[in-house]
Motif scaffolding. Sequence first.
Motif, mmCIF file in Angstrom:
data_model
loop_
_atom_site.group_PDB
_atom_site.id
_atom_site.type_symbol
_atom_site.label_atom_id
_atom_site.label_comp_id
_atom_site.label_asym_id
_atom_site.label_seq_id
_atom_site.Cartn_x
_atom_site.Cartn_y
_atom_site.Cartn_z
ATOM 1 N N ALA A 44 78.998 106.096 -2.759
ATOM 2 C CA ALA A 44 79.595 104.839 -2.312
ATOM 3 C C ALA A 44 79.768 104.815 -0.800
ATOM 4 N N MET A 45 80.206 105.947 -0.218
ATOM 5 C CA MET A 45 80.373 106.011 1.239
ATOM 6 C C MET A 45 79.041 105.830 1.959
ATOM 7 N N ILE A 46 77.998 106.488 1.438
ATOM 8 C CA ILE A 46 76.669 106.352 2.059
ATOM 9 C C ILE A 46 76.168 104.915 1.946
ATOM 10 N N ALA A 47 76.358 104.323 0.754
ATOM 11 C CA ALA A 47 75.902 102.931 0.558
ATOM 12 C C ALA A 47 76.638 101.972 1.478
ATOM 13 N N PHE A 48 77.953 102.200 1.622
ATOM 14 C CA PHE A 48 78.738 101.332 2.508
ATOM 15 C C PHE A 48 78.266 101.447 3.956
ATOM 16 N N GLY A 49 77.994 102.714 4.372
ATOM 17 C CA GLY A 49 77.502 102.918 5.740
ATOM 18 C C GLY A 49 76.160 102.231 5.971
ATOM 19 N N LEU A 50 75.252 102.353 4.982
ATOM 20 C CA LEU A 50 73.953 101.694 5.109
ATOM 21 C C LEU A 50 74.088 100.177 5.131
ATOM 22 N N PHE A 51 75.022 99.671 4.316
ATOM 23 C CA PHE A 51 75.258 98.221 4.296
ATOM 24 C C PHE A 51 75.756 97.731 5.653
ATOM 25 N N ARG A 52 76.728 98.440 6.232
ATOM 26 C CA ARG A 52 77.253 98.047 7.547
ATOM 27 C C ARG A 52 76.162 98.096 8.608
ATOM 28 N N ARG A 53 75.342 99.153 8.555
ATOM 29 C CA ARG A 53 74.277 99.303 9.548
ATOM 30 C C ARG A 53 73.245 98.182 9.408
ATOM 31 N N ASN A 54 72.853 97.889 8.167
ATOM 32 C CA ASN A 54 71.872 96.826 7.930
ATOM 33 C C ASN A 54 72.414 95.466 8.355
ATOM 34 N N LYS A 55 73.700 95.221 8.080
ATOM 35 C CA LYS A 55 74.328 93.961 8.478
ATOM 36 C C LYS A 55 74.348 93.824 9.993
ATOM 37 N N TYR A 56 74.642 94.934 10.694
ATOM 38 C CA TYR A 56 74.668 94.898 12.162
ATOM 39 C C TYR A 56 73.279 94.626 12.733
ATOM 40 N N ILE A 57 72.268 95.307 12.142
ATOM 41 C CA ILE A 57 70.890 95.105 12.622
ATOM 42 C C ILE A 57 70.447 93.663 12.391
ATOM 43 N N SER A 58 70.756 93.127 11.205
ATOM 44 C CA SER A 58 70.364 91.748 10.886
ATOM 45 C C SER A 58 71.028 90.764 11.835
ATOM 46 N N LYS A 59 72.320 90.986 12.088
ATOM 47 C CA LYS A 59 73.052 90.086 12.981
ATOM 48 C C LYS A 59 72.483 90.141 14.394
ATOM 49 N N THR A 60 72.195 91.360 14.868
ATOM 50 C CA THR A 60 71.628 91.515 16.213
ATOM 51 C C THR A 60 70.254 90.865 16.315
ATOM 52 N N LYS A 61 69.435 91.061 15.269
ATOM 53 C CA LYS A 61 68.098 90.460 15.255
ATOM 54 C C LYS A 61 68.174 88.945 15.279
ATOM 55 N N LEU A 62 69.128 88.400 14.534
ATOM 56 C CA LEU A 62 69.296 86.947 14.485
ATOM 57 C C LEU A 62 69.700 86.394 15.841
ATOM 58 N N ILE A 63 70.609 87.086 16.519
ATOM 59 C CA ILE A 63 71.040 86.642 17.856
ATOM 60 C C ILE A 63 69.860 86.642 18.822
ATOM 61 N N ILE A 64 69.042 87.709 18.752
ATOM 62 C CA ILE A 64 67.877 87.793 19.638
ATOM 63 C C ILE A 64 66.898 86.653 19.363
ATOM 64 N N GLU A 65 66.662 86.396 18.081
ATOM 65 C CA GLU A 65 65.740 85.312 17.710
ATOM 66 C C GLU A 65 66.267 83.959 18.158
ATOM 67 N N GLU A 66 67.591 83.761 18.032
ATOM 68 C CA GLU A 66 68.183 82.491 18.461
ATOM 69 C C GLU A 66 68.033 82.296 19.970
ATOM 70 N N GLU A 67 68.278 83.347 20.719
ATOM 71 C CA GLU A 67 68.164 83.238 22.177
ATOM 72 C C GLU A 67 66.716 83.009 22.596
#
Length: 638
Positions: A388-411
Amino acid sequence: MKFNSAFPFSAIIKNCFLMGFLCLTAMCFGQEQSETDSLELRYTSNTYSKNKKLSLLNELAQKHPDPQKKLFYSLELIEHAKLLDSSKFLFQGYMYKGTSLRLKSDFIQALESYFKAANIASKNENQRDLGLVNISIADIYSITSNHENAVKYYKAGMDLLKKENDLENYANGLSNLGDEYFNTKEYDLAMECFMESGLIFRKIKSLEGNAFVLGNMGMVYAEKGKDDLAEANINEAIRIMKNLELYYPISVYLTYMSDIYASKNNRKAAIAYSKRSLDLATKYSLKEQISDANLQLSKLYELNGNYKKSLNHFKDHSTFEDSVANIEKVQKMADLRTEFEVSKKQTEVDLLTQQQKTQNIQVDLLNQQNKNKQNVVVATIIALFLIAMIAFGLFRRNKYISKTKLIIEEEKHRSDNLLLNILPEETAQELKKNGKVEAQRFESVTVLFTDFESFTSYSEKLTPEKLVKSVDYYFSKFDMIIEKYKLEKIKTAGDSYMCAGGLPFPTKDHAIKMTLAAFEIVQFVEDTKHLNDPDIAHFDIRIGINTGPVVAGVVGTKKFAYDIWGDTVNVASRMESNSIPGKINIAENTYQLIKDAFECEYRGEIDVKNKGILKMYFATSIKEKTFYAFMNGQKEVV
């Protein structure tokens, strides 16, 4: 970008198609309510002759704004048309039945009704009727996201209507095809269809058609981020539709107005527009719009922190959207629960049997087994916790990457849009690819200059705010006209406006298009004189046009500017300064290119500063064939 990516309002409109409403079968929504009330009274009170019954039912099925009553009168019309063997009214009955079913979101039965109408039209060899029903069939395919079939049937219907010279319904089909391109995000093709159909609707003075074109162009502008143009077009469409009682499209456009105000962070206005859409959709049982308006309100209340209202509206949305899916889920859950209960009982039986068999096992062995089980349980819990800890960490990391990618695409998207507002698309692509733009020579380009008469002296009497608002008002409309004819705005300087045709993509009809645009500019300035707005100043305008070779390129290293140079530009400027208010002054080169399409008045040879003697003409009016050439969709007019 219209709004925060977590709240895609534009998706709400995707399934709220407007296509069918411009067909002949749906024009009935524009009649006065009192007229349908009068017709219903005649029918229910039986105050009509027997030979008028079919005509009366036909009017009620055609004009009634309530989809349920429209369906009732359509079925009555079909029944009596069969009894009297009237193929004409039988065709109309199936068409109106299909329209009412489509409004009620019963798309399968609507399509069946339209195909029955198509069989009647084919049997009667009535090409116009077959063209109309093809457009209606295309509407259903479009609503159900079958893009290939939608485009196929639209084009087939339009070809038949064009051969029959039915301009009104040809324009209706063209507008519907534009809607289909809009829903597949092909916005340039959509705008091309809307503009061409708009020319026809204005020619035939169709309020309904013009209202839909305004609203649909507003939707395109909204998707392109041009919210001011979108709001102006949609508000005008709603104003016309209120008078015509076109309820479904008003509900759709109200939702889109909510979208626009949400993008401006004006949630109060956005909620008000969504509530109006929901009230209207509820009153007339417009299921799709009830669902969409509830979803929009749910999102808006969520952003405002009113989670209770947000949840209530989302439940109302889901009631329509997921009713079939929910039934299937409940059934599946019931099946799973039954299987679980059976399995549980069987386990209990097995456990009792096992306990009976192991009663005589030694106590120390039983204790050892219990201890082993405890160890397994503890190990399992630890393993599950780590997973569960590993899955949560991967989820947070994936969410951060997706959010960052979206911001870059928007700009990136925002910077691309800003660059396209400054430079032509081809030039912008070259600049991004190479870091610079090579100067390019064009052998034939038409250049237009405008200038407001006595602007300097008049502007001294205005406040700075009124002056800026007035100039912006005029130039914004000039931009729309130039975009309509696919010309290129070059720059403005004070009260002077400069544009060109035939670049960056050379065409043969740039002089024709530029002159058409000039006539629209003159008419707009003249119409503004009758505008009762104290914040808008009234001016007279001079226009000058010349055609010839130019050199085009980009100047500057930080604030890029696309500009053109050459004697052609200088002569065009002289044409403007030697013009008179309200007139379009053209040079000899331009005259030779447009003389077959426009009436021109020869002014003679005039001495021009630094240019010597030049021949000049006033373009006075458009010849009829010029309009019809554009109306019939010709890409080039000669």
